[in-house]
Design a protein around this motif. Structure first.
Motif, PDB file in Angstrom:
ATOM      1  N   LEU A 146       0.682   1.839 -10.970  1.00 19.50           N
ATOM      2  CA  LEU A 146       1.970   1.280 -11.388  1.00 19.50           C
ATOM      3  C   LEU A 146       2.905   1.102 -10.195  1.00 19.50           C
ATOM      4  O   LEU A 146       3.629   0.103 -10.096  1.00 19.50           O
ATOM      5  N   TYR A 147       2.880   2.076  -9.275  1.00 15.83           N
ATOM      6  CA  TYR A 147       3.708   1.986  -8.065  1.00 15.83           C
ATOM      7  C   TYR A 147       3.301   0.775  -7.221  1.00 15.83           C
ATOM      8  O   TYR A 147       4.157   0.035  -6.722  1.00 15.83           O
ATOM      9  N   CYS A 148       1.988   0.581  -7.069  1.00 14.37           N
ATOM     10  CA  CYS A 148       1.478  -0.576  -6.315  1.00 14.37           C
ATOM     11  C   CYS A 148       1.976  -1.885  -6.940  1.00 14.37           C
ATOM     12  O   CYS A 148       2.401  -2.806  -6.234  1.00 14.37           O
ATOM     13  N   GLU A 149       1.922  -1.961  -8.273  1.00 11.10           N
ATOM     14  CA  GLU A 149       2.382  -3.170  -8.962  1.00 11.10           C
ATOM     15  C   GLU A 149       3.889  -3.383  -8.759  1.00 11.10           C
ATOM     16  O   GLU A 149       4.347  -4.505  -8.571  1.00 11.10           O
ATOM     17  N   LEU A 150       4.649  -2.279  -8.791  1.00 11.81           N
ATOM     18  CA  LEU A 150       6.111  -2.366  -8.649  1.00 11.81           C
ATOM     19  C   LEU A 150       6.524  -2.913  -7.288  1.00 11.81           C
ATOM     20  O   LEU A 150       7.450  -3.727  -7.199  1.00 11.81           O
ATOM     21  N   ILE A 151       5.850  -2.453  -6.215  1.00 13.94           N
ATOM     22  CA  ILE A 151       6.330  -2.835  -4.876  1.00 13.94           C
ATOM     23  C   ILE A 151       5.380  -3.793  -4.150  1.00 13.94           C
ATOM     24  O   ILE A 151       5.595  -4.108  -2.982  1.00 13.94           O
ATOM     25  N   GLY A 152       4.328  -4.255  -4.856  1.00 13.19           N
ATOM     26  CA  GLY A 152       3.467  -5.281  -4.284  1.00 13.19           C
ATOM     27  C   GLY A 152       2.446  -4.786  -3.279  1.00 13.19           C
ATOM     28  O   GLY A 152       2.109  -5.498  -2.334  1.00 13.19           O
ATOM     29  N   LEU A 153       1.943  -3.568  -3.492  1.00 13.80           N
ATOM     30  CA  LEU A 153       0.866  -3.043  -2.642  1.00 13.80           C
ATOM     31  C   LEU A 153      -0.483  -3.329  -3.293  1.00 13.80           C
ATOM     32  O   LEU A 153      -0.579  -3.331  -4.527  1.00 13.80           O
ATOM     33  N   PRO A 154      -1.555  -3.531  -2.508  1.00 16.66           N
ATOM     34  CA  PRO A 154      -2.882  -3.671  -3.117  1.00 16.66           C
ATOM     35  C   PRO A 154      -3.361  -2.325  -3.685  1.00 16.66           C
ATOM     36  O   PRO A 154      -3.161  -1.282  -3.070  1.00 16.66           O
ATOM     37  N   PHE A 155      -3.948  -2.363  -4.867  1.00 20.66           N
ATOM     38  CA  PHE A 155      -4.506  -1.164  -5.500  1.00 20.66           C
ATOM     39  C   PHE A 155      -6.006  -1.190  -5.253  1.00 20.66           C
ATOM     40  O   PHE A 155      -6.736  -1.972  -5.862  1.00 20.66           O
ATOM     41  N   GLU A 156      -6.481  -0.324  -4.316  1.00 19.69           N
ATOM     42  CA  GLU A 156      -7.883  -0.379  -3.890  1.00 19.69           C
ATOM     43  C   GLU A 156      -8.577   0.953  -4.088  1.00 19.69           C
ATOM     44  O   GLU A 156      -7.990   2.018  -3.855  1.00 19.69           O
ATOM     45  N   GLU A 157      -9.843   0.870  -4.492  1.00 18.79           N
ATOM     46  CA  GLU A 157     -10.627   2.085  -4.772  1.00 18.79           C
ATOM     47  C   GLU A 157     -10.735   2.974  -3.541  1.00 18.79           C
ATOM     48  O   GLU A 157     -10.642   4.202  -3.643  1.00 18.79           O
ATOM     49  N   LYS A 158     -10.896   2.382  -2.349  1.00 13.88           N
ATOM     50  CA  LYS A 158     -11.068   3.196  -1.138  1.00 13.88           C
ATOM     51  C   LYS A 158      -9.815   4.031  -0.854  1.00 13.88           C
ATOM     52  O   LYS A 158      -9.898   5.160  -0.380  1.00 13.88           O
TER      53      LYS A 158
END
Length: 293
Positions: A146-158
């Motif tokens: 959710l944080y990644c979506e809020l500030i535009g970071l990629p959400f990656e498994e690694k």
């Protein structure tokens, strides 16, 4: 003010006690989370899980998303009602996101999979032992997504896997020695001891378990000992330590056969270690104050 001055990227602020009336509740967060609801600090928070849930739900803010962990129906309803009042979107364990326990890792820790609207991550490894740590990891991953979506970071498994591998928590199912096998866990209330017992039964079913236990008199010691007594092939050694309200051994003058009393934990520990073999596990538990000593 402090975190703004330090210019941190993100501050994870943990509530001290409850939520509604805790001093941390002045924070206007990007996200909130409520992990579990258990019986603790009842003299302040309330006598029932629903009352405690009302206090915890006090951190929910207007239009701020809230992630919840594995919470039973009654307390969860209290949280859902508060979230509806604040028009805060909820992300619930087992609903908006899913965590599936796979199996223990042969070295230490547990493997699991995580699924939400972004897809499935599997297998993930958390190096903390216990099914509840898998559930906690699920809350953390959903918050991160959710944080990644809020500030535009990629959400990656690694990134998730790296974060999980770096997670350490002293005195929470912490292996401090391999030979002899010694595990410390600062389980300091009935809820935590219940999880500890589940972990020992699952992970160490083939061991003889020696339990060195001490706690604070403010806790429900009888309940904690009853739960620990349920571990098969185990023996409990009661002791005390230098701390206000530490366990009063005099009330165990007429102990039953489940327990031995050790007046000085240092000598008790020494004797237990001398008698340990390959089949033995020494578990040190009952209080974070005790295990830290």
């Amino acid at each position: 003010d402090y975190f703004a001055a330090e210019k941190v990227d993100v501050a994870v602020v943990e509530v001290g006690l409850g939520g509604l009336l805790d001093s941390t509740n002045v924070v206007k967060p990007l996200l909130t989370a409520i992990t579990t609801i258990g019986y603790d600090h009842m003299e302040i928070l309330g006598d029932t899980l629903n009352e405690i849930a009302q206090q915890k739900a006090g951190i929910i803010k207007k239009n701020i998303p809230v992630v919840t962990g594995k919470i039973t129906t009654g307390p969860l309803i209290e949280i859902i009602e508060k979230a509806a009042l604040e028009t805060a979107k909820m992300y619930r364990y087992g609903e908006e996101y899913q965590v599936d326990y796979l199996h223990p890792d042969p070295t230490w820790g547990d493997l699991f999979s995580f699924t939400d609207n972004g897809g499935k991550l599997s297998p993930l490894k958390v190096s903390l032992l216990g099914r509840h740590q898998v559930e906690n990891a699920g809350v953390a991953i959903e918050l991160f997504h959710l944080y990644c979506e809020l500030i535009g970071l990629p959400f990656e498994e690694k990134t998730v896997q790296k974060g999980l591998s770096n997670a350490v928590w002293p005195a929470r199912m912490e292996k401090i020695s391999e030979e002899p096998l010694i595990v410390m866990d600062g389980a300091h209330n009935g809820h935590a001891v219940k999880r500890l017992v589940e972990n020992v039964k699952r992970e160490f079913r083939n061991y003889r378990v020696k339990i060195l236990f001490s706690a604070l008199e403010t806790k429900d010691i009888d309940q904690m000992l009853d739960l620990l007594s349920d571990i098969p092939n185990s023996k409990i050694y009661l002791t005390t330590f230098e701390y206000p309200n530490a366990l009063d051994l005099s009330r165990f003058d007429t102990v039953d056969s489940r327990f031995d009393v050790v007046s000085l934990w240092q000598f008790g520990l020494g004797e237990l270690l001398e008698g340990m073999g390959q089949e033995d596990l020494l578990l040190i538990t009952g209080s974070l104050y005790f295990v830290s000593e």
